[in-house]
Write a protein that holds these residues in place. Structure first.
Motif, short mmCIF file in Angstrom:
data_model
loop_
_atom_site.label_atom_id
_atom_site.label_comp_id
_atom_site.label_asym_id
_atom_site.label_seq_id
_atom_site.Cartn_x
_atom_site.Cartn_y
_atom_site.Cartn_z
N ARG A 180 0.82 -1.22 0.00
CA ARG A 180 0.00 0.00 0.00
C ARG A 180 0.85 1.26 0.00
N ASN A 181 1.92 1.25 0.78
CA ASN A 181 2.79 2.42 0.79
C ASN A 181 3.47 2.61 -0.56
N VAL A 186 3.68 5.66 -5.86
CA VAL A 186 3.56 5.63 -7.32
C VAL A 186 2.46 6.58 -7.77
N LYS A 187 1.35 6.58 -7.03
CA LYS A 187 0.21 7.40 -7.42
C LYS A 187 0.54 8.89 -7.44
N GLU A 188 1.51 9.28 -6.62
CA GLU A 188 1.89 10.69 -6.58
C GLU A 188 2.73 11.12 -7.79
N MET A 189 3.27 10.12 -8.50
CA MET A 189 4.08 10.47 -9.67
C MET A 189 3.23 10.33 -10.92
N ASN A 222 9.89 14.85 -10.49
CA ASN A 222 9.97 14.56 -9.06
C ASN A 222 9.83 13.06 -8.84
N PHE A 223 10.97 12.41 -8.76
CA PHE A 223 10.97 10.97 -8.63
C PHE A 223 11.48 10.57 -7.25
N LYS A 224 10.77 9.68 -6.60
CA LYS A 224 11.22 9.18 -5.31
C LYS A 224 10.53 7.85 -5.02
N LEU A 225 11.31 6.80 -4.98
CA LEU A 225 10.74 5.50 -4.63
C LEU A 225 11.65 4.76 -3.64
#
Lengths: 225, 225
Positions: A180-181, A186-189, A222-225
């Motif tokens: 879920r996290n 992913v949904k924010e990108m 803006n990438f962050k995973l």
DNA sequence: TCAAAAGTGTTAGATTTACACCCATGA
DNA sequence: TCATGGGTGTAAATCTAACACTTTTGA
């Protein structure tokens, strides 16, 4: 040619490629049996010598092309390896590069002709010379990069499910993440776009396929995973 | 010597050093006028050629020692630079390294003898060949490293004030930080030890001097600034 | 009908950021 | 006495991490 530096010694310069692929939820690299003396028959990275008329980067790209037939592959330099005795034959300074390819882009026939194999990153045998160290360094660099830049897509097909993407991150980082996290991030990108297509190969229910929109990324990177 | 690789070409391999120092609250590097053709007189990093009997790392350490008389300096490889035409004289592949030194350890007389100068990192002139790119890459690498590993102390005297440490971080990162938040973080790292000594050179009131305790760090290596 | 993978929100805790005043001293 | 740099705590906001159940469908 005029020799400005006549008093100094020239050295062989080679390149070695750590070629990453993602298959069966595992991070793998391509290795083969060395076809050259010294060290013939030992497990080894695929490499080659730098010619006088090509840059070191170009030599790496050419070497990768020889092996895979692929161009425009994502490649980054890992570093130069320069111990005196690193090569048992002669003095050779090698520059290592890592590459990210989508395993399905690599023709399996071609792979067999070159005698190289996909080996799980956690099951690498002893390799020729200092190649094991190169793999360790390449993996560390790639791992850092993959959480801040959108390079994971280089290891996946154009269309992929979120589970595939998650498994890739888990393989690279060596630890599981919360579903879920992960999906929340992913949904924010917005540049990871949901399509209307469904993949039914991974489950009975089917999963939505996503794609990376490069143009959208460039507008808002803006990438962050 | 047996030549295993006779069909390939040898290339000059050199090293170039980006030597960082911290002075007057500014991050600086050492550059000088090139004393060799081609490019004699141009601003340049200090470098040298790799000999056949030394590793590339050793060549970098030797080059740094020639210039500064310092040994056991913190040095890290930036990468290999291998464009065909990067050196106007001949084909030369160069491996760049950055080094961190405490400016006060470098004898100023020796510095003048070698004709090199400390130049503010934000005011670097045009340099020989691709040296400007090397500086950019070195700075980026060092900047990443300094917030996760205790290397800042290499740029400072053994005893330093918290304001000095803060100014160093500000210079490296190019932005100011909040004094209270900075000190809060320092306080959490027990290996940054407060001494009973006071430095009166920076203020009338005087500031406590701190030191980095390497042993304590090794026991609990949690660094984050 | 059931096994297997897909999909979906909330909350507590931790971390980060913003912010202002007194202290000690030498000139 | 005052200008200068040294030193200290709190509260709001943001981010991170933990956690469980329903849906769909092919076998």
């Amino acid at each position: 040619m005029t020799s400005y530096y006549f008093e100094y010694q020239k050295i062989f310069v080679s390149v070695d490629c750590i070629i990453f692929g993602f298959e069966e939820n595992k991070l793998k690299i391509l290795i083969g049996r060395r076809k050259m003396d010294p060290g013939r028959g030992e497990w080894s990275l695929y490499g080659g010598f730098v010619r006088n008329d090509e840059s070191v980067d170009d030599a790496a790209a050419r070497t990768l092309f020889e092996l895979t037939g692929l161009r425009n592959v994502y490649m980054r330099q890992v570093g130069a390896y320069g111990s005196v005795d690193r090569d048992p034959g002669e003095r050779v300074v090698s520059v290592a590069y890592y590459a990210l390819i989508n395993v399905k882009d690599y023709d399996d026939q071609l792979r067999r002709e070159h005698g190289v194999e996909w080996v799980n990153i956690n099951e690498i045998p002893q390799l020729y010379s200092d190649h094991n160290q190169m793999v360790i360094d390449a993996r560390r660099m790639m791992r850092k990069k993959i959480s801040t830049e959108p390079i994971s897509f280089r290891l996946l097909p154009n269309l992929f499910t979120l589970t595939q993407l998650q498994r890739l991150y888990e393989a690279v980082n060596g630890e599981e993440v919360d579903k879920r996290n992960f999906r929340k991030r992913v949904k924010e990108m917005d540049f990871i776009e949901k399509t209307e297509l469904i993949d039914k190969t991974g489950s009975k229910r089917g999963a939505y396929l996503y794609r990376f929109n490069k143009k959208a990324y460039n507008e808002d990177p803006n990438f962050k995973l």
